[in-house]
Design a protein around this motif. Structure first.
Motif, short mmCIF file in Angstrom:
data_model
loop_
_atom_site.label_atom_id
_atom_site.label_comp_id
_atom_site.label_asym_id
_atom_site.label_seq_id
_atom_site.Cartn_x
_atom_site.Cartn_y
_atom_site.Cartn_z
N LEU A 268 -7.53 99.33 1.93
CA LEU A 268 -6.74 98.04 2.36
C LEU A 268 -7.59 97.01 2.83
CD1 LEU A 268 -3.27 100.09 3.26
CD2 LEU A 268 -4.21 99.15 1.17
N GLY A 269 -8.89 97.38 3.39
CA GLY A 269 -9.71 96.30 4.02
C GLY A 269 -9.30 96.17 5.44
N TYR A 270 -8.82 97.11 6.28
CA TYR A 270 -8.61 97.01 7.21
C TYR A 270 -10.10 97.33 8.26
CZ TYR A 270 -3.68 96.93 7.81
OH TYR A 270 -2.30 96.59 7.33
N HIS A 271 -10.41 96.32 9.33
CA HIS A 271 -11.75 96.76 10.00
C HIS A 271 -11.70 98.04 10.62
CE1 HIS A 271 -13.92 92.91 10.26
NE2 HIS A 271 -13.07 92.60 9.26
N HIS A 272 -12.99 98.35 10.99
CA HIS A 272 -12.94 99.91 11.36
C HIS A 272 -12.24 99.95 12.86
CE1 HIS A 272 -14.91 103.65 11.83
NE2 HIS A 272 -15.39 103.53 13.03
N ILE A 278 -4.72 102.48 13.94
CA ILE A 278 -3.54 102.58 13.16
C ILE A 278 -3.48 104.00 12.69
CG2 ILE A 278 -2.47 101.98 10.98
CD1 ILE A 278 -3.89 98.99 11.22
N ALA A 279 -4.37 104.60 12.35
CA ALA A 279 -4.71 106.05 11.93
C ALA A 279 -4.32 106.87 13.31
CB ALA A 279 -5.88 106.21 11.47
N LEU A 305 0.55 97.22 16.76
CA LEU A 305 -0.15 97.82 15.73
C LEU A 305 0.81 97.41 14.68
CD1 LEU A 305 -1.59 101.13 16.50
CD2 LEU A 305 -2.98 99.01 16.54
N PRO A 306 0.31 97.12 13.26
CA PRO A 306 1.00 97.19 12.02
C PRO A 306 1.52 98.35 12.01
CG PRO A 306 -1.23 96.17 11.86
CD PRO A 306 -1.21 96.81 13.17
N LYS A 307 3.09 98.19 11.46
CA LYS A 307 3.86 99.45 11.01
C LYS A 307 4.03 99.48 9.69
CE LYS A 307 4.25 101.28 15.23
NZ LYS A 307 3.69 102.61 15.66
N ASN A 308 4.27 100.79 9.16
CA ASN A 308 4.78 100.94 7.74
C ASN A 308 4.08 100.32 6.63
OD1 ASN A 308 7.06 102.27 8.64
ND2 ASN A 308 8.13 100.41 9.30
N ARG A 354 1.77 108.19 3.99
CA ARG A 354 3.06 107.57 4.13
C ARG A 354 3.91 107.26 5.35
NH1 ARG A 354 3.62 105.08 -0.58
NH2 ARG A 354 3.50 106.33 -2.44
N ARG A 355 3.16 108.01 6.30
CA ARG A 355 3.83 107.55 7.88
C ARG A 355 3.18 106.61 8.39
NH1 ARG A 355 2.20 112.46 11.16
NH2 ARG A 355 3.15 111.36 12.80
N ILE A 356 2.14 106.11 7.96
CA ILE A 356 1.28 104.77 8.65
C ILE A 356 1.90 103.45 8.01
CG2 ILE A 356 -0.83 103.58 8.42
CD1 ILE A 356 -2.43 106.39 8.21
#
Length: 356
Positions: A268-272, A278-279, A305-308, A354-356
């Motif tokens: 998904l390209g998220y930065h570290h 998020i994780a 944080l971004p959700k779903n 799926r919970r992220i």
């Protein structure tokens, strides 16, 4: 029984204003009048005050590095070719000036200037055969521990994985906390949490020993002073926490959060930094106390944080993320021990994503 014989940064300078000593450090490497240095600098600093302070000579080259996306093997190979096209001789030093991504780029380029083939060939553990060009790391944002680590993390053709070797370790680092002053709040938080999460994963891992424990406990204490107590010397403390957090995993390993975030970043390209956050926010079953404290830190600093983001992704996309995450064997062994493969199943990881 054999014990890990690992390499640490040979030389380091710490202190406010110490960036001014870079010219003297490089002078020791310049063995002739035509010796040149490659400066790989985060392009966020282009046109800013720091640019004018970089001690370049006429024969040196500054390459502005864009890290809007995670560093990739393609980017490293392109930069290596650019340096080789600039001069038929190798530089006497490669300087990485920026955050963890920029420092990883500098480490990787210094390796690829002396090792044949593309950088994707060397993603893994101890695949590098030849020593790197002398390389220097100078953080302008703290948290990743890249200044201390033996890896340069890259997104390759198959997965996100580091060039892990003793040759990857910087020969010199300069830790000047003046350089991290004024970093935007969200970035400051996400990157600093990488350090905090290093400590949580190290302290709760099966590889824990007194070496890694000593560094992790001190780094975590410093993180609390920065993110909970808002200490007046928080920049100095965060810089040392980053270094110690990196050292905490040198003799142990990271864990579930980094494994999951690698899947997020690669697909998904998220930065570290934000990927780890998020994780980590859904890993209370692994790290209940750490996640609770992390959420308190988020609340204090008004971080949302971004959700779903994975809830409605196609099954095949989730499957790719699961594959990347499941391939991080040493990380999962640190979580579960030698029998990790019995517990890290496709079903478990799919449910987690799926919970992220």
């Amino acid at each position: 029984m054999s014990f890990k014989n690992f390499k640490v940064v040979e030389k380091m300078i710490f202190g406010r204003g110490s960036f001014a000593q870079l010219d003297d450090v490089l002078a020791a490497q310049r063995t002739s009048d035509d010796s040149f240095v490659v400066f790989l600098v985060d392009d966020v600093h282009k046109g800013k005050a720091l640019e004018a302070r970089i001690p370049t000579k006429d024969q040196d080259i500054i390459i502005w590095v864009n890290v809007d996306d995670e560093p990739s093997t393609i980017q490293i190979d392109t930069l290596t070719e650019q340096v080789q096209a600039y001069n038929s001789q190798n530089p006497v030093s490669v300087v990485g000036l920026g955050g963890g991504a920029t420092m990883d780029v500098a480490k990787a380029v210094s390796l690829m200037l002396t090792n044949p083939g593309g950088s994707a060939m060397y993603q893994g553990w101890d695949l590098i055969k030849n020593p790197a060009i002398h390389h220097i790391g100078i953080p302008t944002i703290s948290g990743t521990g890249a200044e201390a680590s033996r890896t340069a993390v890259l997104c390759g053709p198959v997965r996100k994985l580091g060039l892990n070797s003793d040759y990857t370790v910087f020969d010199q680092i300069i830790m000047d906390s003046e350089l991290i002053d004024g970093v935007e709040t969200d970035q400051w938080f996400y990157t600093g949490m990488d350090c905090y999460i290093h400590c949580v994963e190290s302290l709760q891992g099966t590889f824990l020993n007194e070496f890694s424990k000593s560094y992790a406990e001190k780094a975590m204490d410093l993180c609390r002073q920065v993110y909970i107590e808002d200490h007046p010397e928080k920049d100095d403390k965060l810089m040392m926490a980053s270094f110690m957090g990196g050292m905490s995993i040198a003799y142990s390993q990271v864990g579930a959060c980094h494994a999951v975030s690698y899947g997020l970043s690669y697909i998904l390209g998220y930065h570290h930094g934000i990927g780890n956050c998020i994780a980590f926010d859904v890993l209370e079953e692994f790290y209940p106390e750490g996640v609770a404290e992390f959420r308190n830190m988020m609340k204090k600093h008004n971080i949302t944080l971004p959700k779903n983001i994975c809830k409605d992704l196609p099954d095949e996309t989730i499957a790719k993320m699961v594959s990347v995450t499941k391939s991080m064997g040493p990380l999962w062994e640190n979580v579960y021990g030698k029998t990790w493969q019995e517990k890290v199943t496709d079903e478990m990881l799919t449910t987690l994503f799926r919970r992220i």
